[in-house]
Motif scaffolding. Structure first.
Motif, PDB file in Angstrom:
ATOM      1  N   ALA A  79      46.032  45.245  32.383  1.00 49.70           N
ATOM      2  CA  ALA A  79      47.337  45.597  32.965  1.00 49.70           C
ATOM      3  C   ALA A  79      47.925  46.804  32.252  1.00 49.70           C
ATOM      4  CB  ALA A  79      48.291  44.408  32.879  1.00 49.70           C
ATOM      5  N   ALA A  80      47.763  46.845  30.932  1.00 47.76           N
ATOM      6  CA  ALA A  80      48.337  47.940  30.137  1.00 47.76           C
ATOM      7  C   ALA A  80      47.669  49.277  30.459  1.00 47.76           C
ATOM      8  CB  ALA A  80      48.219  47.622  28.649  1.00 47.76           C
ATOM      9  N   THR A  81      46.420  49.270  30.942  1.00 46.31           N
ATOM     10  CA  THR A  81      45.746  50.530  31.280  1.00 46.31           C
ATOM     11  C   THR A  81      45.984  50.935  32.728  1.00 46.31           C
ATOM     12  OG1 THR A  81      43.675  49.537  32.034  1.00 46.31           O
ATOM     13  CG2 THR A  81      43.870  49.972  29.665  1.00 46.31           C
ATOM     14  N   GLY A  82      46.789  50.161  33.471  1.00 43.84           N
ATOM     15  CA  GLY A  82      47.127  50.573  34.834  1.00 43.84           C
ATOM     16  C   GLY A  82      46.411  49.814  35.927  1.00 43.84           C
ATOM     17  N   VAL A  83      45.565  48.849  35.551  1.00 43.78           N
ATOM     18  CA  VAL A  83      44.941  47.990  36.568  1.00 43.78           C
ATOM     19  C   VAL A  83      46.019  47.059  37.116  1.00 43.78           C
ATOM     20  CG1 VAL A  83      43.339  46.045  36.876  1.00 43.78           C
ATOM     21  CG2 VAL A  83      42.627  48.067  35.556  1.00 43.78           C
ATOM     22  N   GLU A  84      46.063  46.892  38.435  1.00 42.70           N
ATOM     23  CA  GLU A  84      47.004  45.933  39.014  1.00 42.70           C
ATOM     24  C   GLU A  84      46.445  44.517  38.851  1.00 42.70           C
ATOM     25  OE1 GLU A  84      47.449  45.838  43.290  1.00 42.70           O
ATOM     26  OE2 GLU A  84      49.299  44.656  43.147  1.00 42.70           O
ATOM     27  N   ILE A  85      47.265  43.638  38.284  1.00 38.98           N
ATOM     28  CA  ILE A  85      46.896  42.228  38.185  1.00 38.98           C
ATOM     29  C   ILE A  85      47.575  41.487  39.328  1.00 38.98           C
ATOM     30  CG2 ILE A  85      46.922  40.144  36.745  1.00 38.98           C
ATOM     31  CD1 ILE A  85      45.313  42.497  35.528  1.00 38.98           C
ATOM     32  N   GLY A  86      46.771  40.837  40.162  1.00 39.93           N
ATOM     33  CA  GLY A  86      47.309  40.024  41.244  1.00 39.93           C
ATOM     34  C   GLY A  86      46.916  38.572  41.037  1.00 39.93           C
ATOM     35  N   SER A  87      47.560  37.686  41.809  1.00 43.65           N
ATOM     36  CA  SER A  87      47.265  36.255  41.681  1.00 43.65           C
ATOM     37  C   SER A  87      46.228  35.815  42.703  1.00 43.65           C
ATOM     38  CB  SER A  87      48.535  35.437  41.870  1.00 43.65           C
ATOM     39  OG  SER A  87      48.187  34.061  41.990  1.00 43.65           O
ATOM     40  N   HIS A  88      45.281  35.020  42.231  1.00 44.48           N
ATOM     41  CA  HIS A  88      44.273  34.404  43.113  1.00 44.48           C
ATOM     42  C   HIS A  88      44.458  32.879  43.053  1.00 44.48           C
ATOM     43  CE1 HIS A  88      40.771  34.653  45.575  1.00 44.48           C
ATOM     44  NE2 HIS A  88      39.857  34.360  44.669  1.00 44.48           N
ATOM     45  N   GLY A  89      45.756  32.486  42.888  1.00 51.39           N
ATOM     46  CA  GLY A  89      46.090  31.071  42.795  1.00 51.39           C
ATOM     47  C   GLY A  89      46.023  30.565  41.368  1.00 51.39           C
ATOM     48  N   LEU A  90      46.389  29.299  41.229  1.00 50.35           N
ATOM     49  CA  LEU A  90      46.397  28.692  39.897  1.00 50.35           C
ATOM     50  C   LEU A  90      45.011  28.178  39.526  1.00 50.35           C
ATOM     51  CD1 LEU A  90      48.732  28.241  37.887  1.00 50.35           C
ATOM     52  CD2 LEU A  90      49.029  25.953  38.882  1.00 50.35           C
ATOM     53  N   THR A  91      44.323  27.568  40.507  1.00 49.99           N
ATOM     54  CA  THR A  91      43.019  26.936  40.220  1.00 49.99           C
ATOM     55  C   THR A  91      41.967  27.218  41.285  1.00 49.99           C
ATOM     56  OG1 THR A  91      43.764  24.912  41.335  1.00 49.99           O
ATOM     57  CG2 THR A  91      44.095  25.025  38.946  1.00 49.99           C
ATOM     58  N   HIS A  92      42.180  28.271  42.118  1.00 53.55           N
ATOM     59  CA  HIS A  92      41.214  28.643  43.167  1.00 53.55           C
ATOM     60  C   HIS A  92      41.049  27.551  44.220  1.00 53.55           C
ATOM     61  CE1 HIS A  92      37.767  30.650  45.071  1.00 53.55           C
ATOM     62  NE2 HIS A  92      38.089  31.713  44.378  1.00 53.55           N
ATOM     63  N   ARG A  93      42.160  26.942  44.647  1.00 51.02           N
ATOM     64  CA  ARG A  93      42.102  25.958  45.741  1.00 51.02           C
ATOM     65  C   ARG A  93      42.247  26.645  47.093  1.00 51.02           C
ATOM     66  NH1 ARG A  93      45.874  20.727  45.130  1.00 51.02           N
ATOM     67  NH2 ARG A  93      44.653  20.098  46.947  1.00 51.02           N
ATOM     68  N   ARG A  94      41.629  26.063  48.121  1.00 51.75           N
ATOM     69  CA  ARG A  94      41.878  26.502  49.498  1.00 51.75           C
ATOM     70  C   ARG A  94      43.326  26.204  49.855  1.00 51.75           C
ATOM     71  NH1 ARG A  94      37.102  27.250  52.184  1.00 51.75           N
ATOM     72  NH2 ARG A  94      35.416  26.415  50.920  1.00 51.75           N
TER      73      ARG A  94
END
Ligand SMILES: [Zn+2]
Length: 223
Positions: free
Chosen positions: A115-130
Motif C-alpha cells: 500500500a505504501a508503494t502505491g498498490v491499491e489494496i482492495g477487499s476480497h472478503g473476510l474469509t473468501h466466502r461466496r
C-alpha cells in the motif's frame, strides 16, 4: 483479472501465470501504448474522462507471489495494480481451494508495504466466502468488517471490493454499496453489471499475443 504469478507445476484452477509469460503480457500492453493501473485509478480516470490508454490490472486473493513476482515486473514498466486480499487470512494460505496446491498469502506487513508503494489494496472478503445467498449478518462481516480491518492496517481508504468466486446476488451488491465501497469487481455479472459489479477479463498462462488481441477486440465489441 490475474491471481497468481509463479512457475506452476500443479494449477487445477488455471489461476497461475508463469513469470516469463506475465512479463511478455506487460510488454504487449506497453507496446500498444497501454498503461497498467489500479482499478481504483481507472475508475477515477473514467469519471474525469482521462481513462484512454489505461488498463486496470487486478490480482485476486493476495498471494505472496504478488510481492515476489508481480510487483517487480509491474515496476519495470512503471505500472501499478490492485490486489484484493482476504482480510482474515493474511499470512495464511488459500484454505478455500481444497483441491489446489497450497499457496502462501501476503502477510499483514507485506500488505502495508505494498500500500505504501502505491498498490491499491482492495477487499476480497473476510474469509473468501461466496456472497450469493448469505444473510445480512454474514454479508456485513464479509463486506464491512473486511473493509475496516484493511483500513486499520493500511491507514488508507479501501474503495474497492472483489466478489470471491465472482459470486453475487442483489443482497450482496446492496451490502457492498452500503458499506461505502466506491466500486466492486465481479467476473461476468450479467444483469447485475454496474459500478458495484464490474466485469473483468480473465488472463491466463495460455494468453499469448494472439489471445490477448482477440480478448481486446471482443471486449471493445461488447462495450
Ligand atoms: Zn478469490
Amino acid at each position: 483479472m490475474y491471481h497468481s504469478v509463479a512457475s506452476a507445476v500443479d494449477d487445477p484452477y488455471l489461476i497461475t501465470v508463469d513469470p516469463a509469460r506475465f512479463r511478455r503480457q506487460l510488454r504487449w500492453l506497453s507496446a500498444r501504448g497501454l498503461r497498467g493501473v489500479s482499478v481504483g485509478a481507472l475508475m477515477r480516470a473514467h469519471r474525469n474522462g482521462t481513462a484512454a490508454g489505461l488498463v486496470g490490472l487486478s490480482f485476486d486473493d493476495g498471494y505472496r507471489d504478488f510481492v515476489e513476482e508481480a510487483m517487480p515486473a509491474l515496476a519495470e514498466h512503471g505500472f501499478t495494480a490492485t490486489v484484493y486480499v482476504v482480510a482474515d487470512r493474511l499470512g495464511g494460505y488459500n484454505d478455500w481451494d481444497s483441491q489446489g496446491p497450497r499457496k502462501p498469502l501476503m502477510t499483514a506487513h507485506q500488505v502495508r508495504e505494498a500500500a505504501a508503494t502505491g498498490v491499491e489494496i482492495g477487499s476480497h472478503g473476510l474469509t473468501h466466502r461466496r456472497l450469493a445467498g448469505l444473510g445480512a449478518r454474514d454479508l456485513a462481516a464479509q463486506v464491512t468488517d473486511s473493509r475496516h480491518v484493511l483500513e486499520d492496517l493500511t491507514g488508507q481508504a479501501v474503495d474497492g471490493f472483489c466478489y470471491p468466486y465472482g459470486s453475487l446476488d442483489d443482497a450482496a451488491v446492496d451490502a457492498v454499496e452500503h458499506a461505502g465501497y466506491a466500486y466492486a469487481c465481479a467476473v461476468s455479472p450479467g444483469a447485475h453489471s454496474g459500478l458495484h459489479a464490474l466485469p473483468r477479463c480473465y488472463v491466463g498462462d495460455r494468453d499469448g499475443p494472439l489471445h490477448l488481441t482477440a480478448k481486446l477486440v471482443r471486449d471493445r465489441w461488447l462495450r
